[in-house]
Design a protein around this motif. Structure first.
Motif, PDB file in Angstrom:
ATOM      1  N   GLN A  70       0.808  -1.219   0.000  1.00 49.62           N
ATOM      2  CA  GLN A  70       0.000   0.000   0.000  1.00 49.62           C
ATOM      3  C   GLN A  70       0.838   1.264   0.000  1.00 49.62           C
ATOM      4  OE1 GLN A  70      -2.860  -0.029   3.188  1.00 49.62           O
ATOM      5  NE2 GLN A  70      -3.282  -2.188   2.849  1.00 49.62           N
ATOM      6  N   ASN A 128      -7.611  -9.701  -8.385  1.00 52.24           N
ATOM      7  CA  ASN A 128      -8.251 -10.183  -7.176  1.00 52.24           C
ATOM      8  C   ASN A 128      -8.345 -11.707  -7.213  1.00 52.24           C
ATOM      9  OD1 ASN A 128      -9.888 -10.653  -4.967  1.00 52.24           O
ATOM     10  ND2 ASN A 128     -11.158  -8.866  -5.351  1.00 52.24           N
ATOM     11  N   TYR A 151     -16.708 -10.877  -4.148  1.00 53.54           N
ATOM     12  CA  TYR A 151     -15.268 -10.629  -4.175  1.00 53.54           C
ATOM     13  C   TYR A 151     -14.630 -10.680  -2.795  1.00 53.54           C
ATOM     14  CZ  TYR A 151     -14.624  -9.253  -9.046  1.00 53.54           C
ATOM     15  OH  TYR A 151     -14.514  -9.247 -10.402  1.00 53.54           O
ATOM     16  N   ARG A 153     -15.556  -9.192  -0.225  1.00 52.56           N
ATOM     17  CA  ARG A 153     -15.736  -7.946   0.523  1.00 52.56           C
ATOM     18  C   ARG A 153     -17.141  -7.927   1.107  1.00 52.56           C
ATOM     19  NH1 ARG A 153     -11.200  -8.270  -0.790  1.00 52.56           N
ATOM     20  NH2 ARG A 153     -10.146  -7.123  -2.424  1.00 52.56           N
ATOM     21  N   LEU A 171     -22.047  -1.739   8.051  1.00 54.28           N
ATOM     22  CA  LEU A 171     -20.842  -2.187   7.358  1.00 54.28           C
ATOM     23  C   LEU A 171     -19.968  -2.985   8.302  1.00 54.28           C
ATOM     24  CD1 LEU A 171     -19.257   0.767   5.363  1.00 54.28           C
ATOM     25  CD2 LEU A 171     -19.920  -1.439   4.466  1.00 54.28           C
ATOM     26  N   GLN A 172     -19.349  -4.036   7.770  1.00 50.92           N
ATOM     27  CA  GLN A 172     -18.354  -4.744   8.577  1.00 50.92           C
ATOM     28  C   GLN A 172     -16.985  -4.162   8.271  1.00 50.92           C
ATOM     29  OE1 GLN A 172     -18.627  -9.045   8.271  1.00 50.92           O
ATOM     30  NE2 GLN A 172     -20.746  -8.798   7.629  1.00 50.92           N
ATOM     31  N   VAL A 173     -16.315  -3.730   9.301  1.00 53.42           N
ATOM     32  CA  VAL A 173     -15.022  -3.080   9.144  1.00 53.42           C
ATOM     33  C   VAL A 173     -14.002  -3.853   9.963  1.00 53.42           C
ATOM     34  CG1 VAL A 173     -13.761  -0.936   9.530  1.00 53.42           C
ATOM     35  CG2 VAL A 173     -16.166  -0.856   8.929  1.00 53.42           C
ATOM     36  N   LEU A 175     -10.243  -3.584  11.434  1.00 56.52           N
ATOM     37  CA  LEU A 175      -9.128  -2.658  11.659  1.00 56.52           C
ATOM     38  C   LEU A 175      -7.926  -3.429  12.172  1.00 56.52           C
ATOM     39  CD1 LEU A 175     -11.010   0.152  13.563  1.00 56.52           C
ATOM     40  CD2 LEU A 175     -10.482   0.089  11.151  1.00 56.52           C
ATOM     41  N   MET A 192     -20.320  -1.393  11.876  1.00 55.85           N
ATOM     42  CA  MET A 192     -20.548   0.024  12.077  1.00 55.85           C
ATOM     43  C   MET A 192     -21.779   0.471  11.320  1.00 55.85           C
ATOM     44  SD  MET A 192     -16.950   1.376  12.774  1.00 55.85           S
ATOM     45  CE  MET A 192     -17.783   2.842  13.021  1.00 55.85           C
ATOM     46  N   GLY A 194     -22.771   4.048  10.112  1.00 49.66           N
ATOM     47  CA  GLY A 194     -22.210   5.396  10.088  1.00 49.66           C
ATOM     48  C   GLY A 194     -20.910   5.372  10.859  1.00 49.66           C
ATOM     49  N   ASP A 195     -20.803   6.196  11.888  1.00 50.32           N
ATOM     50  CA  ASP A 195     -19.595   6.113  12.699  1.00 50.32           C
ATOM     51  C   ASP A 195     -19.891   5.530  14.080  1.00 50.32           C
ATOM     52  OD1 ASP A 195     -19.013   9.326  14.298  1.00 50.32           O
ATOM     53  OD2 ASP A 195     -20.882   8.277  13.862  1.00 50.32           O
TER      54      ASP A 195
END
Lengths: 444, 311
Positions: A70, A128, A151, A153, A171-173, A175, A192, A194-195
């Motif tokens: 990255q 991918n 994919y 995601r 959403l699944q995030v 970290l 999550m 939003g936040d």
């Protein structure tokens, strides 16, 4: 020549470093933050140098490879640690512990620009590798047009919010494992909206070496001067404070605190107090951290500084004969929020420096319970170090944090977790991680 | 009478962008110097560091994520910079001269400010990355909060002038600058400036807890343009603050444009210093403070300004 000027202009900038923290790397990261010839950045996209501090366990190399890919070109990879790496990063430059890391990185960085060396190619595949996996005729997954994992995601799917039951996209995030404000190697899986965090879980960090000052590690086995132990404690607390300030966006003050920690010597209690006053002026710290991250008393029991910041009065030094007659009284704050933890670290650092001044020449014999940087620990019992009171307490604190995180906003999460100063190596056997994770570690 | 510049629109656009570029570079240097002084580093080296850093960004690869919204990703910094240029056109840069000194100057300014929220959300959305998206969300939550404060502050400053034209507002300060006549105005304006450029305590869009937020996935030239756009917006807001509160071009000895530049630089310095010094406030708390403290203060400020004009 224009190209020569451009390259030399680039070479004069401070190298931007993204630190990948491994075993024994956290302390090096704090020393790096104190340096003025390099800059630490919070995103790999903003970096030119990937610096692996300490040594990485085998399970984390795939994640390190992804991180390496990255970083934009031209990029430099180096390791600052005790040993040269094996595996995918074999052959990268090694900076020894006794070298000046800032000068070494700057020299390599200048060489990279001026000599226009070829950059190491990316590790990952160009296309991918995960197949499109959906259920619908257009390849979509899950229910209707939403959800599923095309994919590989995870897509957003509607679900009820924990606070009020309103059905919105979630959403699944994932970290980590090298996010700067996470304990090194730890991965957080968040759902999550939003936040706001709907649910949080963690995955085992794989690091094994305790992130302790060398003096305290030694103090468990052999006699060490009280001055050395207390100065190490003060440096540790100031280093942890600089971590919190960095996440709060106060990079300049974080660097100042880190520099004070790196150059700390006995007699500087007044300077630490002055710095703390600067942090508190106009209520800057209070408005950002008061009432944020109150975990309650039970999760932080036995975790040293965090417990005392929550009002739990207890310090192993009160019963340690080496501290008798030095006028030691545990410092306690009441609120248990991030501000209280910051104040606690400052107060304990000042107290440690004053104890170091008063205890000149006194030696501490191993035997009594030692008040480590994160709580009390007994003597070493082989590999069962993780089952020491400090280790279990850390795991309980993480579980408490994950339970608290539900319904909290993201910014509170980051500030709270970094203020807890978790040592990932003590978490390896915690029941709060998936059993399958420990046996079949997944790099993602 | 509106003093519309005699330059053609194309030349006006170029002039605005050049002024913004200069302002952005000055702001970047100021940020670097203030950062170095706070951290205890050498300021001399810090003064030239932004130029070298800009050069290194030009030479850095502009990475891409998986399936970004490419059009929005390119548009977002461009839109943000363009809105800064639009806002600059109404600010008088010299004695009674602005690029487009229209009679409804503060309305144009407010419109540009409002659309900036869209630009920043676009930036957070476009890279198709979780943390960037959260940065965009948080900024939208904050956006309306400081927007209202800014409008009341500008309206209050327009009352003595009995006009929405910015050069008339400067002209009305011949007797007393607005910073003295309306003391709450400038502090509130500084808060608004920090909000729209997401600096310091209100850096919810690009915060360090989000590992860079909307600019998390941005590198190379795109990052350089985004940061310059951000500093350009800072320049514009400081210029507007200088015009509306510090008397704009008014002042002895020096020519009007020199006073404007000096006052803009002074405000810029103050904003950057406050931003570097303060810790980031949690978004919910920032929104709560803006609505429950700053907005009522702006009402009080408006009433004060009205009474003062009436007396």
């Amino acid at each position: 020549m224009a190209i020569g000027w451009a390259a030399s202009a680039r070479a004069r900038s401070r190298p931007r470093i993204y630190c990948v923290v491994g075993d024994g790397g956290k302390e090096r990261l704090r020393r790096l933050r104190a340096r003025d010839d390099v800059a630490l950045v919070s995103s790999p996209r903003h970096a030119q140098v990937m610096l692996i501090t300490g040594s990485l366990p085998d399970e984390l190399w795939p994640s390190a490879q992804q991180l390496h890919d990255q970083i934009p070109q031209p990029r430099l990879t180096a390791i600052w640690g005790p040993a040269a790496p094996a595996g995918p990063f074999a052959g990268i430059p090694v900076i020894a512990d006794d070298e000046d890391v800032g000068a070494a990185v700057t020299a390599m960085y200048r060489d990279m620009h001026c000599a226009e060396q070829a950059t190491r190619p990316v590790f990952g595949p160009k296309a991918n590798p995960v197949k499109w996996r959906g259920v619908g005729p257009h390849g979509q997954g899950g229910e209707g047009m939403m959800g599923g994992t095309p994919y590989g995601r995870p897509m957003a799917m509607t679900d009820s919010d924990v606070r009020d039951g309103l059905a919105l996209d979630q959403l699944q995030v994932t970290l980590g494992p090298f996010l700067p404000w996470l304990p090194a190697g730890l991965r957080l899986d968040l759902v999550m909206q939003g936040d706001v965090v709907q649910s949080a879980s963690a995955r085992v960090p794989f690091l094994r070496q305790l992130d302790w000052p060398a003096e305290m590690m030694a103090a468990r086995e052999r006699p060490i001067a009280v001055t050395d132990i207390e100065m190490a404690r003060a440096r540790h607390h100031l280093g942890a404070l600089s971590d919190v300030l960095a996440v709060l966006g106060q990079r300049a003050m974080a660097e100042r605190v880190a520099r004070l920690a790196a150059e700390l010597h006995p007699g500087q209690a007044a300077e630490v107090r002055r710095l703390a006053r600067r942090l508190r002026t106009f209520g800057i710290l209070a408005v950002a951290t008061r009432s944020v991250g109150v975990l309650g008393k039970d999760p932080v029991r036995g975790t040293g500084c965090n417990a005392r910041a929550a009002g739990i009065d207890g310090d192993a030094r009160a019963n340690d004969p080496a501290y008798a007659g030095l006028g030691f009284e545990p410092v306690v704050h009441e609120r248990g929020d991030v501000e209280a933890r910051i104040e606690q670290r400052v107060a304990e650092a000042v107290q440690a420096i004053e104890l170091a001044d008063r205890a000149a020449g006194r030696i501490r014999e191993p035997g009594p319970i030692l008040e480590g940087p994160r709580g009390p620990v007994g003597a070493i019992v082989g590999d069962a170090d993780r089952f020491s009171p400090s280790g279990n307490a850390a795991a309980t604190m993480l579980e408490g944090f994950l339970a608290w995180a539900q319904g909290r906003a993201f910014d509170e999460l980051a500030t709270t977790l970094v203020s807890l100063d978790l040592d990932p190596a003590t978490l390896a056997h915690s029941p709060c991680f998936q059993q399958s994770e420990r046996e079949h570690p997944c790099p993602r | 009478m509106p003093e519309v510049s005699s330059l053609s629109p194309a030349l006006s656009a170029i002039a605005a962008l050049l002024i913004l570029m200069a302002g952005a570079i000055v702001a970047a240097i100021a940020t670097s110097i203030i950062d170095a002084r706070l951290a205890g580093r050498s300021s001399w080296r810090a003064a030239v560091e932004p130029l070298w850093h800009g050069a290194s960004l030009l030479g850095q690869q502009t990475v891409s994520t998986e399936r970004p919204d490419r059009m929005l990703w390119i548009l977002a910094p461009a839109v943000y910079a363009a809105l800064a240029a639009v806002a600059l056109t109404v600010v008088p840069l010299a004695e009674g001269r602005a690029i487009a000194d229209v009679r409804t100057g503060i309305v144009v300014f407010g419109a540009a400010e409002a659309l900036a929220i869209v630009a920043i959300f676009m930036h957070g959305w476009a890279s198709n990355s979780h943390l960037s998206l959260i940065g965009g969300f948080r900024f939208v939550a904050l956006g309306l909060s400081y927007e209202l404060v800014s409008m009341f502050v500008l309206i209050a400053a327009s009352l003595p002038a009995e006009s929405l034209q910015v050069s008339a507002m400067v002209q009305a300060q011949v007797g007393m600058w607005n910073v003295v006549a309306q003391p709450l105005g400038l502090p509130l304006w500084l808060i608004v400036t920090m909000g729209v450029t997401f600096l310091g305590p209100l850096n919810v869009a690009d915060g360090d807890d989000l590992a860079g937020g909307t600019s998390l996935e941005v590198s190379g030239r795109a990052q350089l343009v985004w940061q310059l756009a951000r500093f350009a917006m800072l320049t514009v807001f400081c210029a507007m603050g200088a015009a509306v509160f510090l008397g704009g071009w008014l002042g002895p000895v020096l020519p009007g444009w020199a006073w404007m530049a000096t006052k803009t630089l002074a405000l810029m310095w103050i904003v950057i210093w406050l931003a570097q010094r303060a810790a980031r406030i949690p978004t919910e708390r920032a929104v709560a403070l803006l609505w429950t403290v700053a907005l009522p203060l702006s009402f009080v400020h408006l009433v004060w300004a009205g009474i003062e004009v009436h007396l």
